[in-house]
Write a protein that holds these residues in place. Structure first.
Motif, PDB file in Angstrom:
ATOM      1  N   GLY A  85       2.754   8.551 -13.560  1.00 27.77           N
ATOM      2  CA  GLY A  85       2.895   7.546 -14.611  1.00 27.77           C
ATOM      3  C   GLY A  85       1.616   6.753 -14.796  1.00 27.77           C
ATOM      4  N   GLN A  86       1.641   5.896 -15.802  1.00 26.28           N
ATOM      5  CA  GLN A  86       0.470   5.057 -16.038  1.00 26.28           C
ATOM      6  C   GLN A  86       0.297   4.092 -14.862  1.00 26.28           C
ATOM      7  N   LEU A  87      -0.911   3.974 -14.396  1.00 23.60           N
ATOM      8  CA  LEU A  87      -1.177   3.209 -13.179  1.00 23.60           C
ATOM      9  C   LEU A  87      -1.875   1.896 -13.532  1.00 23.60           C
ATOM     10  N   GLN A  88      -1.263   0.790 -13.114  1.00 25.96           N
ATOM     11  CA  GLN A  88      -1.872  -0.510 -13.358  1.00 25.96           C
ATOM     12  C   GLN A  88      -2.689  -0.921 -12.145  1.00 25.96           C
ATOM     13  N   ARG A  89      -3.766  -1.634 -12.437  1.00 28.48           N
ATOM     14  CA  ARG A  89      -4.685  -2.015 -11.377  1.00 28.48           C
ATOM     15  C   ARG A  89      -3.989  -2.789 -10.257  1.00 28.48           C
ATOM     16  N   ARG A  90      -3.083  -3.690 -10.641  1.00 23.15           N
ATOM     17  CA  ARG A  90      -2.455  -4.523  -9.615  1.00 23.15           C
ATOM     18  C   ARG A  90      -1.414  -3.759  -8.784  1.00 23.15           C
ATOM     19  N   LYS A  91      -1.103  -2.523  -9.212  1.00 26.76           N
ATOM     20  CA  LYS A  91      -0.143  -1.711  -8.458  1.00 26.76           C
ATOM     21  C   LYS A  91      -0.837  -0.739  -7.501  1.00 26.76           C
ATOM     22  N   LEU A 101      -1.202  12.612  -4.356  1.00 26.25           N
ATOM     23  CA  LEU A 101      -2.133  12.786  -5.475  1.00 26.25           C
ATOM     24  C   LEU A 101      -1.745  11.846  -6.607  1.00 26.25           C
ATOM     25  N   LEU A 102      -2.729  11.102  -7.112  1.00 31.02           N
ATOM     26  CA  LEU A 102      -2.519  10.235  -8.284  1.00 31.02           C
ATOM     27  C   LEU A 102      -3.054  10.999  -9.503  1.00 31.02           C
ATOM     28  N   HIS A 103      -2.177  11.319 -10.463  1.00 34.68           N
ATOM     29  CA  HIS A 103      -2.581  12.160 -11.598  1.00 34.68           C
ATOM     30  C   HIS A 103      -3.215  11.377 -12.737  1.00 34.68           C
ATOM     31  N   SER A 104      -3.089  10.060 -12.732  1.00 33.51           N
ATOM     32  CA  SER A 104      -3.290   9.316 -13.973  1.00 33.51           C
ATOM     33  C   SER A 104      -4.393   8.260 -13.884  1.00 33.51           C
ATOM     34  N   VAL A 105      -5.504   8.612 -13.271  1.00 38.86           N
ATOM     35  CA  VAL A 105      -6.616   7.673 -13.170  1.00 38.86           C
ATOM     36  C   VAL A 105      -7.424   7.742 -14.462  1.00 38.86           C
ATOM     37  N   ASP A 106      -7.539   6.597 -15.157  1.00 38.56           N
ATOM     38  CA  ASP A 106      -8.116   6.648 -16.496  1.00 38.56           C
ATOM     39  C   ASP A 106      -9.160   5.574 -16.766  1.00 38.56           C
ATOM     40  N   SER A 107      -9.696   4.975 -15.704  1.00 38.93           N
ATOM     41  CA  SER A 107     -10.801   4.042 -15.923  1.00 38.93           C
ATOM     42  C   SER A 107     -11.630   3.900 -14.652  1.00 38.93           C
ATOM     43  N   LEU A 108     -12.865   3.487 -14.847  1.00 36.31           N
ATOM     44  CA  LEU A 108     -13.750   3.281 -13.707  1.00 36.31           C
ATOM     45  C   LEU A 108     -13.252   2.098 -12.863  1.00 36.31           C
ATOM     46  N   ASP A 109     -12.648   1.155 -13.548  1.00 33.05           N
ATOM     47  CA  ASP A 109     -12.049   0.012 -12.880  1.00 33.05           C
ATOM     48  C   ASP A 109     -10.999   0.443 -11.851  1.00 33.05           C
ATOM     49  N   LEU A 110     -10.171   1.363 -12.275  1.00 32.78           N
ATOM     50  CA  LEU A 110      -9.111   1.897 -11.428  1.00 32.78           C
ATOM     51  C   LEU A 110      -9.721   2.672 -10.246  1.00 32.78           C
ATOM     52  N   VAL A 111     -10.750   3.424 -10.545  1.00 34.71           N
ATOM     53  CA  VAL A 111     -11.447   4.179  -9.491  1.00 34.71           C
ATOM     54  C   VAL A 111     -11.931   3.228  -8.401  1.00 34.71           C
ATOM     55  N   ARG A 117      -8.897  -0.091  -1.946  1.00 37.88           N
ATOM     56  CA  ARG A 117      -7.614  -0.114  -1.215  1.00 37.88           C
ATOM     57  C   ARG A 117      -7.532   1.031  -0.211  1.00 37.88           C
ATOM     58  N   ALA A 118      -8.079   2.167  -0.563  1.00 37.26           N
ATOM     59  CA  ALA A 118      -8.069   3.302   0.373  1.00 37.26           C
ATOM     60  C   ALA A 118      -8.964   3.008   1.571  1.00 37.26           C
ATOM     61  N   CYS A 119     -10.049   2.311   1.316  1.00 35.10           N
ATOM     62  CA  CYS A 119     -10.944   1.892   2.397  1.00 35.10           C
ATOM     63  C   CYS A 119     -10.184   0.973   3.356  1.00 35.10           C
ATOM     64  N   ASP A 120      -9.485  -0.019   2.803  1.00 32.69           N
ATOM     65  CA  ASP A 120      -8.664  -0.922   3.620  1.00 32.69           C
ATOM     66  C   ASP A 120      -7.673  -0.139   4.483  1.00 32.69           C
ATOM     67  N   CYS A 124      -8.564   8.582   2.560  1.00 33.01           N
ATOM     68  CA  CYS A 124      -9.227   9.070   1.359  1.00 33.01           C
ATOM     69  C   CYS A 124      -8.142   9.480   0.374  1.00 33.01           C
ATOM     70  N   GLN A 125      -8.123   8.856  -0.770  1.00 32.48           N
ATOM     71  CA  GLN A 125      -7.066   9.101  -1.762  1.00 32.48           C
ATOM     72  C   GLN A 125      -7.504  10.179  -2.751  1.00 32.48           C
ATOM     73  N   GLU A 126      -6.693  11.202  -2.912  1.00 27.25           N
ATOM     74  CA  GLU A 126      -6.992  12.246  -3.895  1.00 27.25           C
ATOM     75  C   GLU A 126      -6.443  11.854  -5.267  1.00 27.25           C
ATOM     76  N   VAL A 127      -7.243  12.097  -6.288  1.00 24.89           N
ATOM     77  CA  VAL A 127      -6.863  11.698  -7.648  1.00 24.89           C
ATOM     78  C   VAL A 127      -7.234  12.772  -8.675  1.00 24.89           C
ATOM     79  N   LEU A 128      -6.573  12.691  -9.809  1.00 18.83           N
ATOM     80  CA  LEU A 128      -6.975  13.440 -10.995  1.00 18.83           C
ATOM     81  C   LEU A 128      -7.392  12.438 -12.052  1.00 18.83           C
ATOM     82  N   LEU A 129      -8.268  12.844 -12.937  1.00 17.96           N
ATOM     83  CA  LEU A 129      -8.679  11.998 -14.051  1.00 17.96           C
ATOM     84  C   LEU A 129      -7.846  12.386 -15.267  1.00 17.96           C
TER      85      LEU A 129
END
Ligand SMILES: *Cc1c(COP(=O)(O)O)cnc(C)c1O
Length: 235
Positions: A85-91, A101-111, A117-120, A124-129
């Motif tokens: 689903g659409q991923l909000q920054r605060r989520k 796997l996160l399928h819905s990464v759509d901004s550099l901000d989100l990246v 958060r993955a560092c914390d 290492c979080q796998e994503v799709l753009l």
């Protein structure tokens, strides 16, 4: 009389897996290279469990709140979780490390936020753009030009690994009309892999209940299927 729900889900999972096999065979692809992700928005944990018993190994959720309780309820199954689903920054904080796997990464901000958060969480979080392949103003996703503009930046985040691209093409009357969009996503991934060799472009998440066979013919490695498994959603 209608068959019990469990039999229906089991039969539909098997039917979809068979059709995935045939679609792959038609174009000489290895069916093992294609994963069926069951899209389970509005579907209860019990019904998902029936699907898992029938052979589902990957589950995709859209809504975080709904997803988290199902992840908990189905922890014993060892199923792989996808956020589609659409991923909000605060989520982001709540999805990192929970979903494979996160399928819905759509901004550099989100990246950047996912990396943080993955560092914390020391992972290492796998994503799709996600790509807005039909240039639809109402849809999420990178426009292709923007994707190429940010791509060189994307490999430098140590706690995030890009695996490929995802798209939801515009609705079409006939499944066949979606083919050019699937082709375009594949060509975009190939071009990205050439221009930015540090980015892995191994996965193409495309194709839903109505058009997944065509997506497979065009190179899908992940198909997201809801209705064909669980029936129509009443929402
Ligand atoms: C609901 C959903 C699907 C599955 O759609 P169906 O037409 O029911 O197969 C696939 N991808 C995403 C992102 C979805 O939200």
């Amino acid at each position: 009389m209608e068959p019990p729900v469990s039999e229906t889900v089991a039969a539909r999972v098997q039917a979809v897996l068979t059709r995935i096999h045939h679609a792959a065979g038609k174009v000489g692809r290895n069916p093992q290279a294609i994963r069926l992700v069951a899209a389970t928005k509005t579907v209860s944990a019990e019904r998902i469990r029936e699907g898992i018993a029938a052979g589902l190994t990957n589950v995709g959720e859209n809504r975080l709140q709904e997803a988290l309780s199902k992840v908990e309820a189905l922890r014993d199954t060892g199923v792989c979780w996808h956020f589609i689903g659409q991923l909000q920054r605060r989520k982001v904080k709540s999805v990192v490390g929970v979903f494979d796997l996160l399928h819905s990464v759509d901004s550099l901000d989100l990246v950047k936020e996912i990396d943080r958060r993955a560092c914390d969480a020391r992972l290492c979080q796998e994503v799709l753009l996600e790509v807005n392949i039909g240039h639809e103003p109402t849809k999420a996703g990178f426009l292709i030009d923007d994707l190429f503009a940010v791509a060189p930046d994307l490999a430098k985040w140590p706690h995030l690994r890009v695996k490929g691209l995802m798209a939801i093409p515009p609705r079409t009357a006939e499944a066949e009309q979606a083919r050019p969009y699937f082709q375009q996503l594949r060509v975009t991934a190939e071009r990205l892999a050439r221009e930015v060799p540090s980015l892995a472009m191994d996965e193409l998440s495309m194709g839903m209940s109505d058009d997944y066979e065509i997506a497979i013919e065009e190179g899908a490695t992940l198909v997201r299927i809801g209705t064909a498994i669980f029936g129509e959603r009443d929402e």
